[in-house]
Design a protein around this motif. Structure first.
Motif, PDB file in Angstrom:
ATOM      1  N   ASP A 141      -6.283  -8.864 -12.802  1.00  0.00           N
ATOM      2  CA  ASP A 141      -5.430  -9.278 -13.917  1.00  0.00           C
ATOM      3  C   ASP A 141      -3.997  -8.812 -13.700  1.00  0.00           C
ATOM      4  OD1 ASP A 141      -7.574 -10.476 -15.208  1.00  0.00           O
ATOM      5  OD2 ASP A 141      -8.065  -8.645 -16.322  1.00  0.00           O
ATOM      6  N   LYS A 142      -3.842  -7.552 -13.315  1.00  0.00           N
ATOM      7  CA  LYS A 142      -2.508  -7.009 -13.069  1.00  0.00           C
ATOM      8  C   LYS A 142      -1.858  -7.655 -11.850  1.00  0.00           C
ATOM      9  CE  LYS A 142      -3.276  -2.423 -15.057  1.00  0.00           C
ATOM     10  NZ  LYS A 142      -3.293  -0.980 -14.731  1.00  0.00           N
ATOM     11  N   ILE A 143      -2.648  -7.882 -10.789  1.00  0.00           N
ATOM     12  CA  ILE A 143      -2.111  -8.488  -9.582  1.00  0.00           C
ATOM     13  C   ILE A 143      -1.638  -9.907  -9.863  1.00  0.00           C
ATOM     14  CG2 ILE A 143      -2.710  -9.330  -7.271  1.00  0.00           C
ATOM     15  CD1 ILE A 143      -4.446  -6.827  -6.969  1.00  0.00           C
ATOM     16  N   SER A 144      -2.419 -10.680 -10.586  1.00  0.00           N
ATOM     17  CA  SER A 144      -2.008 -12.053 -10.896  1.00  0.00           C
ATOM     18  C   SER A 144      -0.770 -12.063 -11.778  1.00  0.00           C
ATOM     19  CB  SER A 144      -3.151 -12.829 -11.537  1.00  0.00           C
ATOM     20  OG  SER A 144      -3.536 -12.238 -12.753  1.00  0.00           O
ATOM     21  N   LYS A 145      -0.642 -11.073 -12.676  1.00  0.00           N
ATOM     22  CA  LYS A 145       0.559 -10.978 -13.505  1.00  0.00           C
ATOM     23  C   LYS A 145       1.795 -10.759 -12.635  1.00  0.00           C
ATOM     24  CE  LYS A 145       1.798  -7.204 -15.477  1.00  0.00           C
ATOM     25  NZ  LYS A 145       2.036  -6.002 -16.249  1.00  0.00           N
ATOM     26  N   LEU A 195      -2.181  -0.902  -8.995  1.00  0.00           N
ATOM     27  CA  LEU A 195      -2.967  -2.130  -9.105  1.00  0.00           C
ATOM     28  C   LEU A 195      -4.374  -1.998  -8.532  1.00  0.00           C
ATOM     29  CD1 LEU A 195      -0.129  -4.547  -7.973  1.00  0.00           C
ATOM     30  CD2 LEU A 195      -0.734  -3.886 -10.294  1.00  0.00           C
ATOM     31  N   GLY A 196      -4.672  -0.886  -7.887  1.00  0.00           N
ATOM     32  CA  GLY A 196      -5.998  -0.694  -7.309  1.00  0.00           C
ATOM     33  C   GLY A 196      -5.941   0.323  -6.188  1.00  0.00           C
ATOM     34  N   HIS A 197      -7.041   0.409  -5.419  1.00  0.00           N
ATOM     35  CA  HIS A 197      -7.064   1.308  -4.279  1.00  0.00           C
ATOM     36  C   HIS A 197      -7.933   0.736  -3.170  1.00  0.00           C
ATOM     37  CE1 HIS A 197     -10.720   2.725  -6.377  1.00  0.00           C
ATOM     38  NE2 HIS A 197     -11.158   2.987  -5.166  1.00  0.00           N
ATOM     39  N   TYR A 198      -7.735   1.305  -1.971  1.00  0.00           N
ATOM     40  CA  TYR A 198      -8.444   0.876  -0.768  1.00  0.00           C
ATOM     41  C   TYR A 198      -8.767   2.117   0.049  1.00  0.00           C
ATOM     42  CZ  TYR A 198      -8.817  -0.902   4.042  1.00  0.00           C
ATOM     43  OH  TYR A 198      -9.218  -1.159   5.322  1.00  0.00           O
ATOM     44  N   ASN A 199     -10.049   2.311   0.371  1.00  0.00           N
ATOM     45  CA  ASN A 199     -10.483   3.451   1.166  1.00  0.00           C
ATOM     46  C   ASN A 199     -11.161   2.931   2.433  1.00  0.00           C
ATOM     47  OD1 ASN A 199     -11.380   5.819   2.245  1.00  0.00           O
ATOM     48  ND2 ASN A 199     -12.515   6.478   0.451  1.00  0.00           N
ATOM     49  N   ARG A 227      -3.348   3.405  -2.182  1.00  0.00           N
ATOM     50  CA  ARG A 227      -3.240   2.786  -3.494  1.00  0.00           C
ATOM     51  C   ARG A 227      -2.486   1.477  -3.338  1.00  0.00           C
ATOM     52  NH1 ARG A 227      -1.431   7.802  -7.380  1.00  0.00           N
ATOM     53  NH2 ARG A 227      -3.479   8.797  -7.439  1.00  0.00           N
ATOM     54  N   VAL A 228      -2.933   0.460  -4.032  1.00  0.00           N
ATOM     55  CA  VAL A 228      -2.218  -0.810  -4.065  1.00  0.00           C
ATOM     56  C   VAL A 228      -1.255  -0.706  -5.240  1.00  0.00           C
ATOM     57  CG1 VAL A 228      -2.438  -3.308  -4.272  1.00  0.00           C
ATOM     58  CG2 VAL A 228      -4.243  -1.989  -3.152  1.00  0.00           C
ATOM     59  N   VAL A 229       0.042  -0.858  -4.956  1.00  0.00           N
ATOM     60  CA  VAL A 229       1.069  -0.635  -5.970  1.00  0.00           C
ATOM     61  C   VAL A 229       2.067  -1.783  -5.985  1.00  0.00           C
ATOM     62  CG1 VAL A 229       0.898   1.876  -5.873  1.00  0.00           C
ATOM     63  CG2 VAL A 229       2.491   0.709  -4.378  1.00  0.00           C
ATOM     64  N   LEU A 250       0.823  -1.198   0.000  1.00  0.00           N
ATOM     65  CA  LEU A 250       0.000   0.000   0.000  1.00  0.00           C
ATOM     66  C   LEU A 250       0.861   1.254   0.000  1.00  0.00           C
ATOM     67  CD1 LEU A 250      -2.667  -0.979   2.666  1.00  0.00           C
ATOM     68  CD2 LEU A 250      -2.842  -1.163   0.202  1.00  0.00           C
ATOM     69  N   SER A 251       0.376   2.264  -0.688  1.00  0.00           N
ATOM     70  CA  SER A 251       0.993   3.591  -0.689  1.00  0.00           C
ATOM     71  C   SER A 251      -0.053   4.557  -0.163  1.00  0.00           C
ATOM     72  CB  SER A 251       1.416   3.970  -2.102  1.00  0.00           C
ATOM     73  OG  SER A 251       1.954   5.252  -2.135  1.00  0.00           O
ATOM     74  N   ARG A 252       0.290   5.331   0.879  1.00  0.00           N
ATOM     75  CA  ARG A 252      -0.693   6.198   1.536  1.00  0.00           C
ATOM     76  C   ARG A 252      -0.905   7.470   0.741  1.00  0.00           C
ATOM     77  NH1 ARG A 252      -1.839  10.118   5.498  1.00  0.00           N
ATOM     78  NH2 ARG A 252      -3.153   9.373   7.172  1.00  0.00           N
ATOM     79  N   MET A 253      -2.164   7.852   0.602  1.00  0.00           N
ATOM     80  CA  MET A 253      -2.564   9.082  -0.066  1.00  0.00           C
ATOM     81  C   MET A 253      -3.597   9.754   0.835  1.00  0.00           C
ATOM     82  SD  MET A 253      -0.864   8.658  -2.922  1.00  0.00           S
ATOM     83  CE  MET A 253      -1.492   9.852  -4.035  1.00  0.00           C
ATOM     84  N   GLY A 254      -4.081  10.917   0.434  1.00  0.00           N
ATOM     85  CA  GLY A 254      -5.120  11.600   1.189  1.00  0.00           C
ATOM     86  C   GLY A 254      -4.557  12.602   2.167  1.00  0.00           C
TER      87      GLY A 254
END
Length: 79
Positions: free
Chosen positions: A54-58, A37-41, A19-21, A7-11
């Protein structure tokens, strides 16, 4: 080069979202990622989890290791 999915912190202060990176394990938490790769709030109810599987499995196939938090988010997302 050991890759991590974490995770990368934003906000703003006291209102975080993440953000999942995918990035090199030696890079600091908020450093430049290789790919988003996505986000989490966690501040909304229910928690908003958007992941591009798809990106995570790659990245997992390439040998990237998810952090403990990302691993739990993958379980919560049911994927």
């Amino acid at each position: 080069m050991a890759m991590k999915i974490r995770l990368s912190r934003m906000g703003s202060k006291k209102r975080p979202f993440y953000r999942v990176v995918a990035l090199d394990s030696a890079v600091r938490r908020d450093g430049r990622p290789v790919e988003f790769l996505g986000h989490y709030n966690p501040m909304v109810e229910p928690n908003d989890i958007q992941l591009d599987m798809d990106k995570i499995s790659k990245w997992l196939e390439k040998g990237a290791e998810p952090s403990n938090t990302v691993r739990s988010l993958l379980k919560k997302a049911g994927k």
